[in-house]
Enzyme design. Structure first.
Site, PDB file in Angstrom:
ATOM      1  N   TYR A  78       0.670  -0.861   0.040  1.00 46.80           N
ATOM      2  CA  TYR A  78      -0.245  -0.232   0.172  1.00 46.80           C
ATOM      3  C   TYR A  78       1.081   0.652   0.034  1.00 46.80           C
ATOM      4  O   TYR A  78       1.735   1.373   0.448  1.00 46.80           O
ATOM      5  CB  TYR A  78      -0.830   0.067   1.354  1.00 46.80           C
ATOM      6  CG  TYR A  78      -1.824   1.302   1.172  1.00 46.80           C
ATOM      7  CD1 TYR A  78      -2.498   1.383   0.426  1.00 46.80           C
ATOM      8  CD2 TYR A  78      -1.901   1.971   2.618  1.00 46.80           C
ATOM      9  CE1 TYR A  78      -3.807   3.173   0.225  1.00 46.80           C
ATOM     10  CE2 TYR A  78      -2.324   4.095   2.557  1.00 46.80           C
ATOM     11  CZ  TYR A  78      -3.567   3.595   1.068  1.00 46.80           C
ATOM     12  OH  TYR A  78      -4.296   4.581   1.949  1.00 46.80           O
ATOM     13  N   HIS A 117      -4.532   5.146  -2.472  1.00 52.29           N
ATOM     14  CA  HIS A 117      -6.034   6.133  -2.238  1.00 52.29           C
ATOM     15  C   HIS A 117      -5.734   7.490  -3.453  1.00 52.29           C
ATOM     16  O   HIS A 117      -4.420   7.371  -2.976  1.00 52.29           O
ATOM     17  CB  HIS A 117      -6.234   6.149  -1.490  1.00 52.29           C
ATOM     18  CG  HIS A 117      -7.279   4.850  -0.627  1.00 52.29           C
ATOM     19  ND1 HIS A 117      -6.172   4.464  -0.206  1.00 52.29           N
ATOM     20  CD2 HIS A 117      -8.233   4.536  -1.200  1.00 52.29           C
ATOM     21  CE1 HIS A 117      -7.265   3.134   0.471  1.00 52.29           C
ATOM     22  NE2 HIS A 117      -8.396   3.452  -0.087  1.00 52.29           N
TER      23      HIS A 117
END
Length: 160
Positions: A78, A117
């Site tokens: 991530y 994101h």
């Protein structure tokens, strides 16, 4: 430090340490519309190769911070933050940071993908990641708490 050429200037990656952590705080406050808490910065110091500065002629101009995530029955990397100061964009800095992350993930051998994101209106970031093989997987409504628009796209690059 890994070195690369960008626009005939020296660019290289460097470690994030307790001695230079304030530079990361300053960089993030300029590059990102969100504020990261003290725990984020404490955790960054334990990331090793998953957290790096980008230097442009010995000046910190960018950074990347990642963590391994084992959700959804997958082992994924991530990207918490990857950013570069505006005047130094389009010099290969972001690509160098991203290449480092991809290399680490591939060398691990057990990471299925890399994801992050991105705020839905951040066209520059969306174009950058799509150029590097990331695809929009979903839209998360109300992902951000204190910025508008509050929605984010989840972008992912499969490594298999």
């Amino acid at each position: 430090m890994a070195a690369a050429k960008a626009s005939n200037c020296r660019t290289e990656l460097g470690d994030i340490t307790p001695h230079n952590l304030k530079q990361l705080r300053k960089l993030n406050s300029v590059v990102f519309p969100v504020t990261y808490n003290d725990k984020f910065y404490d955790d960054v110091l334990n990331l090793g190769e998953l957290a790096k500065y980008a230097y442009f002629n010995d000046i910190v101009v960018g950074a990347v911070c990642c963590r391994v995530d084992t959700s959804e029955n997958k082992r994924r990397l991530y990207i918490m933050t990857l950013g570069c100061l505006r005047p130094y964009r389009r010099h290969g800095i972001g690509g160098m940071l991203l290449a480092h992350v991809v290399k680490i993930a591939k060398e691990d051998g057990n990471i299925d993908s890399i994801y992050l994101h991105v705020q839905v209106n951040n066209e520059e970031a969306l174009a950058f990641y799509q150029k590097h093989g990331f695809r929009i997987k979903e839209r998360k409504e109300h992902y951000y708490k204190r910025i508008e628009p509050a929605d984010a796209f989840v972008l992912e690059k499969d490594l298999n």
